[in-house]
Enzyme design. Structure first.
Site, short mmCIF file in Angstrom:
data_model
loop_
_atom_site.label_atom_id
_atom_site.label_comp_id
_atom_site.label_asym_id
_atom_site.label_seq_id
_atom_site.Cartn_x
_atom_site.Cartn_y
_atom_site.Cartn_z
CD1 TRP A 434 9.95 75.68 28.63
CD2 TRP A 434 10.52 76.37 26.58
NE1 TRP A 434 9.82 77.06 28.59
CE2 TRP A 434 10.16 77.50 27.34
CE3 TRP A 434 10.92 76.55 25.25
CZ2 TRP A 434 10.20 78.79 26.83
CZ3 TRP A 434 10.94 77.85 24.74
CH2 TRP A 434 10.59 78.95 25.53
CE1 TYR A 438 6.12 81.15 25.04
CE2 TYR A 438 6.69 80.90 22.72
CZ TYR A 438 6.38 81.70 23.79
OH TYR A 438 6.30 83.06 23.63
CG ASP A 454 9.32 78.51 31.95
OD1 ASP A 454 9.55 78.96 30.82
OD2 ASP A 454 9.32 79.21 32.98
#
Length: 524
Positions: A434, A438, A454
């Site tokens: 994640w 990101y 997410d």
């Protein structure tokens, strides 16, 4: 007109489409093709206000038009056209090479180094550029420098020597010769023609063009919710921040260009001329000014969940960040906490470990509340963050990440593919898929980055109260390539509109491997 360029098209669209775009002055095609007039030896943007010529030739890239002996139009000014983002986005060799050219690699290194950085032979890279852009890499580099110099000569009162330096020329003599060879006039002659529009002032003001539609209000809203006091200032009309280097700090402000023009207004205070092109390129990435919304919408609208969102918000762009390290630190601080909590921690960190400006900005300046530069990796590699309220685990992750950047285990290099970038980052303690995705989305502006872990995304896609697994979400998103990050932004925005509290909540459960990144929209 419903005509569109196919995503990542190597060739021009059909002649009929080019003609429709030119004759209707369709701004959606600005920067996606250029119109050359053989009788005048001038090339224009498709939005040029001049009466349309009868006989024209179309080029996919400004450098190809210049290589064929055409000069840029002084009326529509091709240097203001947004770049064709399809060439610079994604992991194809040409895209990665173009990003390195944007960073100025060919100003200091030979073509062989560029080819090596993208894993190709020099001859193969040159052939790919000629096939797909109509010009070799050195032609793209040369046109890029000259068009930027042309913009500075036209829009600013910078001395010509500083214009040459800003455009990447090592000497005024070389700049004068290159400019005269390409445009058949000396730089001073162009400056004289636009002397009335370029006035000396404290701020250097430049236009940053984009391809409509562009939802600048949504971009500011995203950045405003995450702005760090002292480092950034965001209101409903503009974005401002302090910029380095520490020995010569300055500040900038970005706002909408007056009069409804498809451009943002950049006001720069204090930067060295040699940094101007780098600053402009950073801001074009940060505000996603080279995106082609039409191509993105056509690719994503096939999904029934995304189609109504794209119709409702066609100008939504991918908000990036000014500095990769800053985004990485904030992504780590944002694991499993709210946006507000993450911003508070980041603000404390900036005040404690960032460098204070040597003198405050004038009280009447738009950036008068700006006081600090964000900390560097060197400042945080061994920093004690416990007093700031950062948990021991996340403090350790930040220190380890800073050291990894310093020793080269991770980086933000333009030639990295998304897969390579993510693999390097997840090898660090406390960084999981994640966080890596990101960071790729917000630090690199990578259009296909996708944080499948997410929790908000997992709930937003079915939109019926159920939740997809990360694996199922990833499978659904395969059809969204190469624009998955734009789908993320649309879904996050829709979730916040439907349930405002989702923007400030942490996840409802901890990650199964908390130390390997907590899936949450908090840092989004």
């Amino acid at each position: 007109m419903n005509a569109a360029l196919p995503p990542h098209s190597d060739a021009l669209p059909a002649w009929r489409i080019c003609e429709q775009a030119r004759l209707s002055r369709d701004p959606r095609f600005d920067g996606l093709l250029f119109v050359a007039v053989p009788s005048t030896r001038i090339y224009c943007r498709p939005v040029c206000p001049a009466p349309p010529a009868k006989k024209v030739v179309y080029y996919r890239h400004a450098a190809a038009a210049e290589a064929a002996g055409f000069r840029p139009c002084l009326r529509c000014r091709p240097e203001l056209a947004p770049d064709d983002g399809s060439w610079r986005r994604g992991d194809a060799a040409v895209a990665r090479a173009l990003k390195l050219i944007d960073e100025g690699l060919l100003a200091e290194q030979p073509l062989a180094v560029l080819a090596e950085r993208v894993g190709l032979g020099e001859r193969q890279l040159r052939r790919l550029f000629v096939e797909r852009l109509g010009v070799p890499p050195v032609g793209v580099h040369g046109t890029r420098r000259l068009l930027f110099a042309k913009q500075l000569l036209t829009e600013t009162a910078l001395p010509i020597t500083e214009v040459a330096l800003a455009a990447g020329f090592g000497s005024l003599r070389r700049f004068n010769a290159a400019f005269r060879d390409a445009y058949r006039m000396a730089p001073r002659d162009l400056r004289r023609q636009h002397a009335g529009g370029a006035r000396a002032s404290e701020a250097l003001v430049l236009r940053l063009g984009y391809r409509p539609p562009y939802d600048f209000a949504a971009m500011l809203a995203f950045l405003r919710g995450r702005a760090l006091p002292g480092v950034e200032a965001v209101d409903e009309r503009s974005y401002a921040r302090v910029i380095g280097p520490a020995e010569r700090p300055g500040w900038l402000r970005v706002s909408a260009w007056p009069g409804g023009e498809h451009a943002l207004k950049l006001e720069l205070h204090g930067p060295a001329p040699a940094r101007l092109l780098e600053i402009v390129q950073k801001l074009r990435r940060m505000f996603d000014l080279d995106a082609d919304p039409q191509a993105i919408a056509e690719a994503l609208s096939a999904d029934p969940r995304l189609a109504p969102l794209l119709r409702q918000r066609p100008g939504l762009r991918l908000p990036s960040g000014w500095d990769g390290f800053e985004i990485a630190v904030r992504a780590i601080l944002g694991q499993q906490v709210s946006v507000a909590a993450a911003r508070t921690l980041a603000a404390r960190l900036a005040q404690r470990h960032g460098q204070a400006l040597p003198r405050p900005l004038p009280a009447d300046a738009a950036g008068s509340g700006l006081t600090h530069l964000f900390p560097t990796p060197e400042a945080l590699a061994d920093a004690d963050l416990a007093a700031l309220g950062v948990t021991r685990a996340r403090a350790g992750t930040i220190r380890a990440m800073a050291r990894a950047l310093l020793d080269g285990r991770v980086d933000f290099r333009a030639e990295r593919t998304l897969e390579d970038f993510a693999a390097r980052w997840v090898a660090l303690p406390g960084i999981g898929p994640w966080t890596a995705q990101y960071i790729a989305m917000r630090a690199l502006g990578h259009p296909d980055a996708f944080p499948a872990e997410d929790l908000v995304l997992q709930r937003a896609v079915p939109n019926d109260g159920s939740r997809l697994s990360a694996k199922a979400l990833g499978a659904r998103a395969e059809a969204w390539r190469p624009w998955r990050a734009y789908a993320v932004i649309q879904l996050w925005r829709d979730s916040m509109a439907a349930e405002p509290q989702s923007a400030v909540r942490g996840p409802t459960r901890a990650s199964a491997d908390r130390a390997k990144s907590a899936p949450s929209a908090a840092a989004a």
